[in-house]
Design a protein around this motif. Structure first.
Motif, PDB file in Angstrom:
ATOM      1  N   UNK A 163     -17.271   4.874  -6.154  1.00  0.00           N
ATOM      2  CA  UNK A 163     -16.078   4.032  -6.192  1.00  0.00           C
ATOM      3  C   UNK A 163     -16.413   2.698  -6.834  1.00  0.00           C
ATOM      4  N   UNK A 164     -15.510   2.218  -7.680  1.00  0.00           N
ATOM      5  CA  UNK A 164     -15.600   0.852  -8.175  1.00  0.00           C
ATOM      6  C   UNK A 164     -14.606   0.041  -7.362  1.00  0.00           C
ATOM      7  N   UNK A 165     -15.102  -0.920  -6.592  1.00  0.00           N
ATOM      8  CA  UNK A 165     -14.230  -1.726  -5.744  1.00  0.00           C
ATOM      9  C   UNK A 165     -13.354  -2.633  -6.609  1.00  0.00           C
ATOM     10  N   UNK A 197       0.843  -1.194   0.000  1.00  0.00           N
ATOM     11  CA  UNK A 197       0.000   0.000   0.000  1.00  0.00           C
ATOM     12  C   UNK A 197       0.874   1.239   0.000  1.00  0.00           C
ATOM     13  N   UNK A 198       0.416   2.269  -0.690  1.00  0.00           N
ATOM     14  CA  UNK A 198       1.143   3.536  -0.737  1.00  0.00           C
ATOM     15  C   UNK A 198       0.126   4.666  -0.578  1.00  0.00           C
ATOM     16  N   UNK A 199       0.327   5.497   0.437  1.00  0.00           N
ATOM     17  CA  UNK A 199      -0.548   6.638   0.695  1.00  0.00           C
ATOM     18  C   UNK A 199       0.205   7.921   0.398  1.00  0.00           C
ATOM     19  N   UNK A 200      -0.449   8.814  -0.364  1.00  0.00           N
ATOM     20  CA  UNK A 200       0.118  10.129  -0.662  1.00  0.00           C
ATOM     21  C   UNK A 200      -0.954  11.187  -0.399  1.00  0.00           C
ATOM     22  N   UNK A 201      -0.509  12.366   0.037  1.00  0.00           N
ATOM     23  CA  UNK A 201      -1.417  13.486   0.260  1.00  0.00           C
ATOM     24  C   UNK A 201      -0.922  14.660  -0.557  1.00  0.00           C
ATOM     25  N   UNK A 202      -1.840  15.266  -1.326  1.00  0.00           N
ATOM     26  CA  UNK A 202      -1.538  16.466  -2.104  1.00  0.00           C
ATOM     27  C   UNK A 202      -2.514  17.558  -1.693  1.00  0.00           C
ATOM     28  N   UNK A 203      -2.029  18.780  -1.619  1.00  0.00           N
ATOM     29  CA  UNK A 203      -2.894  19.938  -1.409  1.00  0.00           C
ATOM     30  C   UNK A 203      -3.865  19.750  -0.242  1.00  0.00           C
ATOM     31  N   UNK A 229      -6.117  12.906  -1.348  1.00  0.00           N
ATOM     32  CA  UNK A 229      -5.330  11.707  -1.077  1.00  0.00           C
ATOM     33  C   UNK A 229      -5.297  10.777  -2.280  1.00  0.00           C
ATOM     34  N   UNK A 230      -4.213  10.012  -2.378  1.00  0.00           N
ATOM     35  CA  UNK A 230      -4.115   8.913  -3.335  1.00  0.00           C
ATOM     36  C   UNK A 230      -3.674   7.686  -2.545  1.00  0.00           C
ATOM     37  N   UNK A 231      -4.452   6.615  -2.670  1.00  0.00           N
ATOM     38  CA  UNK A 231      -4.144   5.348  -2.013  1.00  0.00           C
ATOM     39  C   UNK A 231      -3.962   4.311  -3.118  1.00  0.00           C
ATOM     40  N   UNK A 232      -2.779   3.716  -3.187  1.00  0.00           N
ATOM     41  CA  UNK A 232      -2.476   2.742  -4.228  1.00  0.00           C
ATOM     42  C   UNK A 232      -2.169   1.400  -3.594  1.00  0.00           C
ATOM     43  N   UNK A 250      -5.869   2.092  -7.744  1.00  0.00           N
ATOM     44  CA  UNK A 250      -5.596   3.464  -7.324  1.00  0.00           C
ATOM     45  C   UNK A 250      -6.924   4.108  -6.931  1.00  0.00           C
ATOM     46  N   UNK A 251      -6.977   4.611  -5.706  1.00  0.00           N
ATOM     47  CA  UNK A 251      -8.161   5.306  -5.216  1.00  0.00           C
ATOM     48  C   UNK A 251      -7.756   6.733  -4.878  1.00  0.00           C
ATOM     49  N   UNK A 252      -8.389   7.686  -5.548  1.00  0.00           N
ATOM     50  CA  UNK A 252      -8.136   9.097  -5.270  1.00  0.00           C
ATOM     51  C   UNK A 252      -9.383   9.677  -4.618  1.00  0.00           C
ATOM     52  N   UNK A 253      -9.176  10.449  -3.556  1.00  0.00           N
ATOM     53  CA  UNK A 253     -10.313  11.000  -2.843  1.00  0.00           C
ATOM     54  C   UNK A 253      -9.939  12.284  -2.131  1.00  0.00           C
ATOM     55  N   UNK A 254     -10.972  13.068  -1.825  1.00  0.00           N
ATOM     56  CA  UNK A 254     -10.836  14.267  -1.016  1.00  0.00           C
ATOM     57  C   UNK A 254     -11.613  14.000   0.266  1.00  0.00           C
TER      58      UNK A 254
END
Length: 137
Positions: A73-75, A40-46, A50-53, A62-66
């Motif tokens: 979401x498509x699981x 798993x890889x978590x990144x935060x922008x601005x 968030x981006x969770x890969x 890849x799940x991108x969310x605010x």
């Protein structure tokens, strides 16, 4: 929040296949998923973006969310859910609400425990699974 950011390697799982079965994941996909050891890889922008890969030998998800904003979401197994991510008591909480009959709502909590491990607790109608990850070196 910051404690989640970075790469995490899979360590262990408990009751994951039973949880997948309960939420309606098909047998073949369940068997594959139960044996994967994703990174798993978590990144935060601005701020709140968030981006969770999740990367495994089977697929990259890849799940991108605010935070606080509901989205469709498509699981990993193809179900469509209305999903919202929030932070509650130091935990990243993912609330999945079913769109079509037959699917099940879920609550997924992600947090870093006292030992520094990423713990993911998934719950749907009383069926609970847990997965543990350690920070990648």
């Amino acid at each position: 929040m910051e404690a989640l950011v970075g790469k995490w390697n899979f360590v262990s799982t408990d009751n994951f296949e039973a949880y997948l079965k309960h939420v309606g994941v098909g047998m073949m996909t369940r068997k594959i998923a139960a044996n994967l050891k994703p990174v798993l890889d978590f990144k935060v922008d601005e701020g709140d973006k968030w981006t969770m890969t999740s990367t495994s030998t089977f697929k990259v998800i890849v799940t991108e969310f605010v935070l606080g904003q509901e989205f469709e979401e498509t699981t990993a197994d193809g179900r469509q859910m209305k999903t919202t991510f929030t932070f509650e008591d130091g935990k990243l909480v993912q609330s999945q609400k079913k769109i079509k009959d037959g699917d099940k709502d879920s609550r997924i909590e992600r947090y870093v425990d006292a030992d520094g491990n990423l713990v993911i607790v998934m719950e749907s109608e009383g069926v609970v699974a847990k997965r543990v990850y350690e920070k990648a070196k």
